[in-house]
Design a protein around this motif. Sequence first.
Motif, PDB file in Angstrom:
ATOM      1  N   ARG A 273      15.382  -0.317  -0.184  1.00 29.00           N
ATOM      2  CA  ARG A 273      14.797   0.559   0.775  1.00 29.00           C
ATOM      3  C   ARG A 273      13.943   1.645  -0.171  1.00 29.00           C
ATOM      4  N   THR A 274      14.048   1.710  -1.142  1.00 30.51           N
ATOM      5  CA  THR A 274      12.930   2.300  -2.019  1.00 30.51           C
ATOM      6  C   THR A 274      11.755   1.629  -1.920  1.00 30.51           C
ATOM      7  N   PHE A 275      11.764   0.407  -2.177  1.00 28.84           N
ATOM      8  CA  PHE A 275      10.443  -0.329  -2.012  1.00 28.84           C
ATOM      9  C   PHE A 275       9.662  -0.150  -0.829  1.00 28.84           C
ATOM     10  N   THR A 276      10.614  -0.012   0.148  1.00 28.83           N
ATOM     11  CA  THR A 276      10.063  -0.001   1.586  1.00 28.83           C
ATOM     12  C   THR A 276       9.537   1.431   1.876  1.00 28.83           C
ATOM     13  N   LEU A 277      10.048   2.282   1.153  1.00 31.55           N
ATOM     14  CA  LEU A 277       9.755   3.847   1.275  1.00 31.55           C
ATOM     15  C   LEU A 277       8.488   4.015   0.610  1.00 31.55           C
ATOM     16  N   VAL A 278       8.076   3.561  -0.218  1.00 31.81           N
ATOM     17  CA  VAL A 278       6.723   3.770  -1.419  1.00 31.81           C
ATOM     18  C   VAL A 278       5.383   3.019  -0.632  1.00 31.81           C
ATOM     19  N   LEU A 279       5.899   1.871   0.226  1.00 32.46           N
ATOM     20  CA  LEU A 279       4.767   0.982   0.659  1.00 32.46           C
ATOM     21  C   LEU A 279       3.724   1.827   1.526  1.00 32.46           C
ATOM     22  N   PRO A 280       4.000   2.516   2.410  1.00 35.25           N
ATOM     23  CA  PRO A 280       3.293   3.185   3.148  1.00 35.25           C
ATOM     24  C   PRO A 280       2.218   4.075   2.399  1.00 35.25           C
ATOM     25  N   PHE A 281       2.750   4.803   1.295  1.00 34.50           N
ATOM     26  CA  PHE A 281       2.010   5.422   0.472  1.00 34.50           C
ATOM     27  C   PHE A 281       1.106   4.715  -0.255  1.00 34.50           C
ATOM     28  N   SER A 282       1.338   3.843  -1.097  1.00 41.39           N
ATOM     29  CA  SER A 282       0.364   2.789  -1.998  1.00 41.39           C
ATOM     30  C   SER A 282      -0.548   2.218  -1.063  1.00 41.39           C
ATOM     31  N   THR A 283      -0.585   2.092   0.458  1.00 40.17           N
ATOM     32  CA  THR A 283      -1.295   1.187   1.046  1.00 40.17           C
ATOM     33  C   THR A 283      -2.100   2.002   1.905  1.00 40.17           C
ATOM     34  N   PHE A 306      -6.023   9.525  -3.270  1.00 41.01           N
ATOM     35  CA  PHE A 306      -5.509   9.193  -4.388  1.00 41.01           C
ATOM     36  C   PHE A 306      -4.163   9.645  -4.920  1.00 41.01           C
ATOM     37  N   PHE A 307      -4.008  10.840  -4.595  1.00 37.58           N
ATOM     38  CA  PHE A 307      -2.791  11.346  -4.911  1.00 37.58           C
ATOM     39  C   PHE A 307      -1.472  10.764  -4.556  1.00 37.58           C
ATOM     40  N   LEU A 308      -1.699  10.374  -3.211  1.00 37.82           N
ATOM     41  CA  LEU A 308      -0.608   9.751  -2.460  1.00 37.82           C
ATOM     42  C   LEU A 308      -0.713   8.239  -2.597  1.00 37.82           C
ATOM     43  N   GLY A 309      -1.962   7.655  -2.651  1.00 36.06           N
ATOM     44  CA  GLY A 309      -1.742   6.335  -3.044  1.00 36.06           C
ATOM     45  C   GLY A 309      -1.143   5.895  -4.363  1.00 36.06           C
ATOM     46  N   SER A 310      -1.653   6.739  -5.429  1.00 35.07           N
ATOM     47  CA  SER A 310      -1.094   6.491  -6.613  1.00 35.07           C
ATOM     48  C   SER A 310       0.159   6.877  -6.812  1.00 35.07           C
ATOM     49  N   LEU A 375      -4.855  -3.954   1.184  1.00 32.90           N
ATOM     50  CA  LEU A 375      -3.517  -3.441   0.613  1.00 32.90           C
ATOM     51  C   LEU A 375      -2.314  -3.341   1.651  1.00 32.90           C
ATOM     52  N   ALA A 376      -2.724  -3.089   2.900  1.00 31.68           N
ATOM     53  CA  ALA A 376      -1.537  -3.057   3.903  1.00 31.68           C
ATOM     54  C   ALA A 376      -1.070  -4.403   4.050  1.00 31.68           C
ATOM     55  N   GLY A 377      -1.919  -5.273   3.775  1.00 29.18           N
ATOM     56  CA  GLY A 377      -1.672  -6.757   4.019  1.00 29.18           C
ATOM     57  C   GLY A 377      -0.439  -7.280   3.011  1.00 29.18           C
ATOM     58  N   SER A 378      -0.979  -6.656   1.921  1.00 22.35           N
ATOM     59  CA  SER A 378      -0.048  -7.157   0.751  1.00 22.35           C
ATOM     60  C   SER A 378       1.677  -6.668   1.043  1.00 22.35           C
ATOM     61  N   ALA A 379       1.848  -5.727   1.967  1.00 28.13           N
ATOM     62  CA  ALA A 379       3.238  -5.354   2.044  1.00 28.13           C
ATOM     63  C   ALA A 379       4.189  -6.225   2.740  1.00 28.13           C
ATOM     64  N   VAL A 380       3.342  -7.432   3.570  1.00 30.50           N
ATOM     65  CA  VAL A 380       4.226  -8.223   4.350  1.00 30.50           C
ATOM     66  C   VAL A 380       5.031  -8.976   3.534  1.00 30.50           C
TER      67      VAL A 380
END
Length: 395
Positions: A273-283, A306-310, A375-380
């Motif tokens: 669930r933590t991984f799922t939480l951070v994905l929208p920020f990183s992508t 860059f703050f949110l993505g990083s 980047l968004a595609g990497s979440a799949v």
Amino acid sequence: MWTGDAVSQVGSQITGVVLPLLVLTTMNGSGTDVGLLQACYTAPFVVLPLLAGVWLERRARLPVLVSTDLIRLVLVLAVPLLALTGALDLWHVFLVAALGGAATVLHDIAAAAYLPRVVAADQLPAANSMLATNQAVGNTAGPGVAGWAAGAFGPAGALVFDALSYLVSASALLLVRRREEPPAPEPRASLRRQITDGLGAVLGQPVIRRVVIHAGIYNAGYALLGVAFLIHFVRELGQGSTRYGLVMVVGGLGAATGALLTPAVLRRLGFGRTFTLVLPFSTLSYLLLPGAGGGTAGLVRCAVAFFLGSAGAAGGSVIAMTLRQRLTPDRLLARMTASYRLIAFGSLSVGSTAAGLLVDRFGARAVLWCAPVVLAGSAVPVLTRTVRRLDRPSQ
């Protein structure tokens, strides 16, 4: 180990900012030149990891960490020395980047395999968070120091600070007193078998396999983003190297925030669930970049992206590193790390080369629109039940 890494990360970020600026400004390089520079640095991530993992598996890791710091000290110091004598050429910078990348491959694989010998399994999330925070602090302080040093001493002269950081890192590592246990003896296997076992530790483990596919796609997208943003922000928007450094500083603050918060969130939500939480920020955060204009408003918009993505990327890095260390037997740790890095970071070389060519062909802004899609595609691969339901894995 933590102290040496903290200093080294600041120095490495200085080089990461200064070398492209050196090529782009002092040496009047093109977008293709900047892309090739990044490709030279990341090419060893494709060529060396598998052999490095096999070589490291039967060796103490601490001496390798010290040696690679000293090698990078010499390489980085060569650039300002050549510039001082008027002999610096573009191929020198490419060569230093390639050899420095090779030393970094050895160093990073050895460090990842050494950490579980220093701390207990239940301490790994906190330890990885501290090391990720080092990287974030480097992202924060490094560009600021780089911008100041490049202005005061020129881009080549600024590299002296990076060289000194490797000296401090090596000195700190030499103060480690913990005795490193020799690796358990195993029957000699062929090089092919050892490499196959390392690849199997990545591709044969369902969670690690999904995470490494995510990382490979993500890093290719981020390589596109990094080259395109540098050229668009500095050259096309005319924001300048100082403001570029400021954006990188804010990104570093975001990464530090993400790295420090992740262990507490992991304890509360578990890995999946933590991984799922951070994905929208990183992508998705980087969708803010292509529409940014010049002036202060554009600067703020890029800094927020860059703050949110990083923050999201740093959180994901802590999770991925801890998962790999806890799901892999110690006897395979170096080979697994090498195989993981081959797939995850080998794509950086492809992405960097493609970025330079695409920027010269279609323009930096167009590439900035494409990069967040990648980047968004990497979440799949990691939005599967196998990863989302992962709680607290054990070896």
